[in-house]
Design a protein around this motif. Sequence first.
Motif, mmCIF file in Angstrom:
data_model
loop_
_atom_site.group_PDB
_atom_site.id
_atom_site.type_symbol
_atom_site.label_atom_id
_atom_site.label_comp_id
_atom_site.label_asym_id
_atom_site.label_seq_id
_atom_site.Cartn_x
_atom_site.Cartn_y
_atom_site.Cartn_z
ATOM 1 N N ALA A 40 0.739 -1.220 -0.117
ATOM 2 C CA ALA A 40 -0.098 0.046 0.000
ATOM 3 C C ALA A 40 0.920 1.235 -0.323
ATOM 4 C CB ALA A 40 -0.886 0.120 1.239
ATOM 5 N N ASP A 41 0.408 2.387 -0.903
ATOM 6 C CA ASP A 41 1.450 3.456 -0.812
ATOM 7 C C ASP A 41 0.332 4.485 -0.711
ATOM 8 O OD1 ASP A 41 4.175 2.479 -1.708
ATOM 9 O OD2 ASP A 41 2.936 1.593 -3.173
ATOM 10 N N PHE A 42 0.796 5.757 -0.257
ATOM 11 C CA PHE A 42 0.210 7.045 -0.111
ATOM 12 C C PHE A 42 0.953 7.942 -0.743
ATOM 13 C CE2 PHE A 42 -0.696 10.955 2.123
ATOM 14 C CZ PHE A 42 -1.963 11.109 2.066
ATOM 15 N N THR A 49 -4.490 10.164 -1.537
ATOM 16 C CA THR A 49 -5.020 8.657 -1.883
ATOM 17 C C THR A 49 -4.189 7.659 -1.378
ATOM 18 O OG1 THR A 49 -6.457 9.527 -3.375
ATOM 19 C CG2 THR A 49 -6.091 7.007 -3.166
ATOM 20 N N ARG A 50 -4.662 6.840 -0.631
ATOM 21 C CA ARG A 50 -3.814 5.359 -0.258
ATOM 22 C C ARG A 50 -4.353 4.360 -1.451
ATOM 23 N NH1 ARG A 50 -0.648 3.704 3.350
ATOM 24 N NH2 ARG A 50 -1.306 4.815 4.801
ATOM 25 N N HIS A 52 -3.753 0.333 -2.702
ATOM 26 C CA HIS A 52 -3.480 -0.759 -2.399
ATOM 27 C C HIS A 52 -3.307 -1.637 -3.743
ATOM 28 C CE1 HIS A 52 -4.962 -0.660 1.880
ATOM 29 N NE2 HIS A 52 -5.833 0.310 1.162
ATOM 30 N N GLN A 91 -10.877 8.180 -0.415
ATOM 31 C CA GLN A 91 -9.412 8.467 -0.147
ATOM 32 C C GLN A 91 -8.576 7.081 -0.286
ATOM 33 O OE1 GLN A 91 -10.169 11.491 -0.934
ATOM 34 N NE2 GLN A 91 -7.978 11.946 -0.592
ATOM 35 N N THR A 92 -9.153 6.127 -0.760
ATOM 36 C CA THR A 92 -8.543 4.653 -1.075
ATOM 37 C C THR A 92 -8.890 3.963 -2.274
ATOM 38 O OG1 THR A 92 -8.086 2.594 0.144
ATOM 39 C CG2 THR A 92 -10.152 3.231 0.187
#
Length: 168
Positions: A40-42, A49-50, A52, A91-92
Amino acid sequence: MIENSVQGYMASLEQQLTADGCATHWEDWSSMAVLVGRRADFRVRWMATRVHLFTVAAAMPEITRPDIERFTRRVLTYAKANKGGLPLGSQTGVIVFPVLVGERVDPEAVAWAEEKQRGEFACMARPVVVGVARQRVGFYSGNPFFGRVYASYVNEKGARYFLGEGAS
């Protein structure tokens, strides 16, 4: 560089995923051994946004277009069910690489994988078809309209994981 055997390619892929910080494990999907890599990156530049990122790979003796279509749908369903955190779109998001590796690959399967990014709201798929006999990898590496903000990230991960480019 593409390994010249299915087992060699799968081992190389697992090494690439691990080297890039993905947690990896193997699962049994209806008597099919499946390699799952996840990270997972933000990024603030992704509108805070994160993402996955799931890479799910399996070996098949022969790969057809219906095979990669079914596998892509299954991987999307799996990723949505296993991502955790906030609901999709809040936000994901989820990006998946459904990967089928085989000795024999129908050219229609490669063309379908290379054609475009697939997916749904906040859940994108970049199917990958790997033919080890002819050392061919097919996947979309463009800049789609939906999800354009993530395109350079996804393209870099695809080149690293499936072509071995940019690996350190």
